[in-house]
Design a protein around this motif. Structure first.
Motif, PDB file in Angstrom:
ATOM      1  N   ILE A 124       0.824  -1.099  -0.247  1.00 12.59           N
ATOM      2  CA  ILE A 124       0.055  -0.047  -0.199  1.00 12.59           C
ATOM      3  C   ILE A 124       0.974   1.117   0.032  1.00 12.59           C
ATOM      4  CG2 ILE A 124      -1.665  -1.291   0.999  1.00 12.59           C
ATOM      5  CD1 ILE A 124      -1.081   0.154   3.781  1.00 12.59           C
ATOM      6  N   ASP A 125       0.335   2.400  -0.207  1.00 11.09           N
ATOM      7  CA  ASP A 125       1.069   3.535  -0.051  1.00 11.09           C
ATOM      8  C   ASP A 125       0.908   4.354   0.936  1.00 11.09           C
ATOM      9  OD1 ASP A 125       1.850   3.064  -2.799  1.00 11.09           O
ATOM     10  OD2 ASP A 125       0.566   4.308  -3.869  1.00 11.09           O
ATOM     11  N   TYR A 126       1.784   5.070   1.336  1.00 11.70           N
ATOM     12  CA  TYR A 126       1.460   6.189   2.375  1.00 11.70           C
ATOM     13  C   TYR A 126       0.482   7.005   2.068  1.00 11.70           C
ATOM     14  CZ  TYR A 126       6.070   4.885   4.426  1.00 11.70           C
ATOM     15  OH  TYR A 126       7.172   3.987   4.949  1.00 11.70           O
ATOM     16  N   THR A 127      -0.403   7.597   2.959  1.00  9.02           N
ATOM     17  CA  THR A 127      -1.392   8.298   2.784  1.00  9.02           C
ATOM     18  C   THR A 127      -1.288   9.862   3.116  1.00  9.02           C
ATOM     19  OG1 THR A 127      -2.551   7.648   4.878  1.00  9.02           O
ATOM     20  CG2 THR A 127      -3.018   6.454   2.885  1.00  9.02           C
ATOM     21  N   GLU A 197     -14.519   4.511  18.556  1.00 10.03           N
ATOM     22  CA  GLU A 197     -14.005   5.754  18.821  1.00 10.03           C
ATOM     23  C   GLU A 197     -12.691   5.978  19.153  1.00 10.03           C
ATOM     24  OE1 GLU A 197     -16.154   4.842  22.503  1.00 10.03           O
ATOM     25  OE2 GLU A 197     -16.480   4.382  20.457  1.00 10.03           O
ATOM     26  N   ARG A 198     -12.236   4.716  19.901  1.00  6.07           N
ATOM     27  CA  ARG A 198     -10.677   4.767  20.407  1.00  6.07           C
ATOM     28  C   ARG A 198      -9.589   4.114  19.309  1.00  6.07           C
ATOM     29  NH1 ARG A 198      -9.404   4.794  26.535  1.00  6.07           N
ATOM     30  NH2 ARG A 198     -10.871   6.611  27.193  1.00  6.07           N
ATOM     31  N   ARG A 199     -10.149   3.674  18.084  1.00 10.15           N
ATOM     32  CA  ARG A 199      -9.266   2.895  17.433  1.00 10.15           C
ATOM     33  C   ARG A 199      -8.551   3.840  16.462  1.00 10.15           C
ATOM     34  NH1 ARG A 199     -10.545  -2.430  15.139  1.00 10.15           N
ATOM     35  NH2 ARG A 199     -11.654  -3.464  16.913  1.00 10.15           N
ATOM     36  N   GLY A 209       0.530   1.789   9.012  1.00 10.95           N
ATOM     37  CA  GLY A 209      -0.508   1.625   7.935  1.00 10.95           C
ATOM     38  C   GLY A 209      -1.005   0.452   7.589  1.00 10.95           C
ATOM     39  N   TYR A 210      -0.318  -0.758   7.622  1.00  7.40           N
ATOM     40  CA  TYR A 210      -0.972  -2.149   7.140  1.00  7.40           C
ATOM     41  C   TYR A 210      -1.824  -2.605   8.329  1.00  7.40           C
ATOM     42  CZ  TYR A 210       2.271  -2.248   3.149  1.00  7.40           C
ATOM     43  OH  TYR A 210       3.027  -2.091   1.919  1.00  7.40           O
ATOM     44  N   LEU A 211      -1.195  -2.297   9.646  1.00  3.89           N
ATOM     45  CA  LEU A 211      -2.281  -2.825  10.600  1.00  3.89           C
ATOM     46  C   LEU A 211      -3.462  -2.050  10.767  1.00  3.89           C
ATOM     47  CD1 LEU A 211      -0.940  -3.772  14.017  1.00  3.89           C
ATOM     48  CD2 LEU A 211      -2.682  -1.916  13.858  1.00  3.89           C
ATOM     49  N   ALA A 212      -3.320  -0.624  10.452  1.00  2.46           N
ATOM     50  CA  ALA A 212      -4.512   0.061  10.502  1.00  2.46           C
ATOM     51  C   ALA A 212      -5.569  -0.462   9.327  1.00  2.46           C
ATOM     52  CB  ALA A 212      -4.228   1.614  10.140  1.00  2.46           C
ATOM     53  N   GLN A 213      -5.158  -0.772   8.017  1.00  2.00           N
ATOM     54  CA  GLN A 213      -5.992  -1.103   7.224  1.00  2.00           C
ATOM     55  C   GLN A 213      -6.648  -2.540   7.355  1.00  2.00           C
ATOM     56  OE1 GLN A 213      -4.490  -2.911   3.403  1.00  2.00           O
ATOM     57  NE2 GLN A 213      -5.179  -0.900   2.504  1.00  2.00           N
ATOM     58  N   ARG A 214      -5.767  -3.463   7.843  1.00  2.00           N
ATOM     59  CA  ARG A 214      -6.098  -4.597   8.329  1.00  2.00           C
ATOM     60  C   ARG A 214      -7.298  -4.645   9.271  1.00  2.00           C
ATOM     61  NH1 ARG A 214      -6.875  -8.379   4.962  1.00  2.00           N
ATOM     62  NH2 ARG A 214      -4.583  -8.003   4.264  1.00  2.00           N
ATOM     63  N   TYR A 215      -7.045  -4.104  10.455  1.00  2.00           N
ATOM     64  CA  TYR A 215      -8.075  -4.136  11.754  1.00  2.00           C
ATOM     65  C   TYR A 215      -8.785  -2.710  11.844  1.00  2.00           C
ATOM     66  CZ  TYR A 215      -4.777  -8.045  12.267  1.00  2.00           C
ATOM     67  OH  TYR A 215      -3.972  -9.357  12.049  1.00  2.00           O
ATOM     68  N   ASP A 216      -9.026  -2.008  10.875  1.00  2.00           N
ATOM     69  CA  ASP A 216      -9.873  -0.837  10.828  1.00  2.00           C
ATOM     70  C   ASP A 216      -9.470   0.111  11.977  1.00  2.00           C
ATOM     71  OD1 ASP A 216     -12.160   0.305  10.142  1.00  2.00           O
ATOM     72  OD2 ASP A 216     -13.446  -0.260  11.651  1.00  2.00           O
ATOM     73  N   PHE A 217      -8.279   0.667  11.953  1.00  2.00           N
ATOM     74  CA  PHE A 217      -7.855   1.667  12.661  1.00  2.00           C
ATOM     75  C   PHE A 217      -7.810   2.827  11.747  1.00  2.00           C
ATOM     76  CE2 PHE A 217      -6.422  -1.910  15.281  1.00  2.00           C
ATOM     77  CZ  PHE A 217      -6.472  -1.297  16.948  1.00  2.00           C
TER      78      PHE A 217
END
Length: 313
Positions: A124-127, A197-199, A209-217
């Protein structure tokens, strides 16, 4: 008479000389072939994954020492020679190993098979930040992509490394891949404990970034607005991040354990809020007994720390 007698001796010696030359050439070729041996891996995270797949089937040399920063670690001339004489080089790619990139390129140009794992697992790319739009190399924060990497590494080892038992390599990959699948399931259950609301994540640089995408952060930002630890934040970077943190109301900032967390603490002070700075093992494994000696141990430790930090009152 003497001149006549010397010529036959020369002709008699010629076949022997040619035989010696051919033997020397053959020996040189054999020595050159024997120099290509083993697997060399750049980062210690990929090194641990590779060793679980290879087992006792081949020698695996890992260049990056425990606790080192993959963005800044360099190698010796002897280690560079190991790269160029390996049967297979496994590296992260996507600009992660900034200090050894040219050495990996040299090995590739010398004809050594190289596997850039990060480039092969749907990067993925940095956002945001100064690296926005560039490929993010930190794929290992997503166990699902690591599971893909396991199969890729197993296939390359089976194809490129002489003398390995390919059935054993495949069995090792399946067994270790099962551990990674279980790790993903553990993460899913653990992160479900964090209210929606705390994610929200704030880190010392863009690494999850990969963790955030995979686990909805949601990634609120990073103290260093870059994908590399070699960059530095400006006063305006800290100010804007502090404002974002204040608005988001996050209870914790996460800093890499191999890097000083001074900047994260400065940012927390700038925000004027009660924010805990929690260390994570984001870039490197540790030595035995220091909390993250393997990829599985590192991932579990990080998951526990994130859940604890974002659910605290």
């Amino acid at each position: 008479m003497r001149a006549l007698s010397s010529r036959p001796r020369g002709r008699a010696l010629l076949p022997a000389v040619l035989a010696l030359l051919l033997t020397a050439v053959a020996s040189g070729c054999a020595a050159e072939g024997e120099q290509r041996s083993g697997i060399v891996v750049t980062t210690n995270i990929l090194g641990d994954i590779t060793r679980n797949i290879v087992g006792d089937q081949a020698e695996v040399t890992v260049l990056m020492k425990p606790g080192a920063d993959p963005h800044s670690f360099g190698i010796s001339a002897q280690e560079a020679a190991l790269l160029e004489n390996a049967e297979l080089v496994i590296h992260n790619g996507l600009g992660l190993e900034e200090g050894v990139h040219r050495n990996v390129e040299a090995a590739d140009q010398a004809g050594v098979p190289t596997l850039a794992v990060g480039e092969a697992v749907d990067p993925i790319d940095y956002t945001e930040g100064e690296t926005q739009g560039q490929a993010d190399p930190h794929f290992w924060t997503d166990p699902v992509r690591v599971r893909q990497a396991v199969d890729l590494i197993a296939a390359q080892v089976s194809e490129q490394v002489d003398g390995v038992d390919t059935e054993r390599i495949q069995a090792n990959a399946e067994e270790y891949g099962g551990q990674i699948d279980e790790l993903h399931e553990e993460n899913t259950r653990a992160f479900a404990e964090i209210p929606e609301e705390r994610r929200r994540l704030v880190t010392n640089h863009h690494v999850f970034g990969y963790l955030a995408q995979r686990y909805d952060f949601e990634v609120i930002g990073a103290v260093i607005p870059s994908g590399t630890t070699l960059a530095s934040p400006s006063a305006s970077d800290l100010e804007s991040l502090s404002s974002a943190v204040e608005q988001a109301g996050v209870p914790a900032v996460f800093a890499d354990s191999s890097q000083p967390d001074r900047l994260a603490r400065v940012m927390a002070e700038e925000a004027g809020l009660d924010i805990e700075v929690i260390p994570l093992f984001s870039e490197s494994l540790t030595a035995e007994g220091e909390g993250a000696a393997t990829y599985v141990e590192m991932t579990r430790a990080n998951t526990d720390a994130i859940v604890r930090g974002l659910t605290r009152e």
